[in-house]
Motif scaffolding. Sequence first.
Motif, short mmCIF file in Angstrom:
data_model
loop_
_atom_site.label_atom_id
_atom_site.label_comp_id
_atom_site.label_asym_id
_atom_site.label_seq_id
_atom_site.Cartn_x
_atom_site.Cartn_y
_atom_site.Cartn_z
N ALA A 191 5.02 11.33 -13.94
CA ALA A 191 4.97 10.11 -14.75
C ALA A 191 4.32 8.95 -13.98
O ALA A 191 4.22 7.84 -14.50
CB ALA A 191 6.38 9.72 -15.19
N GLY A 192 3.91 9.22 -12.74
CA GLY A 192 3.24 8.19 -11.95
C GLY A 192 4.18 7.36 -11.10
O GLY A 192 3.76 6.40 -10.46
N HIS A 193 5.44 7.73 -11.06
CA HIS A 193 6.41 7.01 -10.25
C HIS A 193 6.43 7.57 -8.83
O HIS A 193 6.02 8.69 -8.59
CB HIS A 193 7.82 7.13 -10.84
N SER A 194 6.93 6.78 -7.92
CA SER A 194 7.13 7.26 -6.56
C SER A 194 8.58 7.72 -6.42
O SER A 194 9.43 7.37 -7.24
CB SER A 194 6.83 6.15 -5.55
N ILE A 195 8.82 8.50 -5.38
CA ILE A 195 10.21 8.87 -5.07
C ILE A 195 10.48 8.54 -3.62
O ILE A 195 9.61 8.69 -2.75
CB ILE A 195 10.52 10.35 -5.38
N HIS A 204 3.69 7.70 1.71
CA HIS A 204 3.18 6.37 2.03
C HIS A 204 4.21 5.69 2.92
O HIS A 204 5.24 5.21 2.44
CB HIS A 204 2.93 5.55 0.75
N GLU A 205 3.89 5.68 4.20
CA GLU A 205 4.83 5.16 5.19
C GLU A 205 5.16 3.68 4.97
O GLU A 205 6.30 3.26 5.17
CB GLU A 205 4.26 5.36 6.60
N ARG A 206 4.17 2.94 4.54
CA ARG A 206 4.37 1.50 4.34
C ARG A 206 5.53 1.22 3.38
O ARG A 206 6.32 0.30 3.58
CB ARG A 206 3.08 0.89 3.82
N ASN A 207 5.62 2.02 2.31
CA ASN A 207 6.68 1.83 1.30
C ASN A 207 7.78 2.87 1.38
O ASN A 207 8.69 2.86 0.54
CB ASN A 207 6.07 1.85 -0.10
N ASN A 208 7.68 3.78 2.33
CA ASN A 208 8.66 4.87 2.47
C ASN A 208 8.83 5.65 1.17
O ASN A 208 9.95 5.86 0.70
CB ASN A 208 10.02 4.33 2.94
N GLU A 209 7.69 6.06 0.58
CA GLU A 209 7.76 6.76 -0.70
C GLU A 209 6.73 7.88 -0.78
O GLU A 209 5.74 7.89 -0.05
CB GLU A 209 7.53 5.78 -1.85
N TYR A 210 7.02 8.81 -1.67
CA TYR A 210 6.11 9.92 -1.95
C TYR A 210 5.47 9.69 -3.31
O TYR A 210 6.14 9.26 -4.25
CB TYR A 210 6.88 11.25 -1.97
N ARG A 211 4.16 10.01 -3.38
CA ARG A 211 3.41 9.89 -4.63
C ARG A 211 2.42 11.03 -4.73
O ARG A 211 2.01 11.60 -3.74
CB ARG A 211 2.60 8.58 -4.67
#
Length: 77
Positions: free
Chosen positions: A19-23, A61-68
Amino acid sequence: MRIITAVEIILRMYDDLQAGHSIKLIDVCRIYDISIPTFHRYIALLRSYLWQEHTKTLVYHERNNEYRIQEEENIII
């Protein structure tokens, strides 16, 4: 209270990504009461599936601590 299975957790993670969200590790671990090593196993499964079946890359994405999901362009096979 109904117990959520590993498959359900992985599918929910997949749905969020599609859905385009990060986790985020901390959110998933807290919501589903899973350990960090379990989260990393689920991410490894999703990463493999996304690449093999959809030629998509799951990136951290280390900057935001998220996976996309990152769509691959110009892939030579």
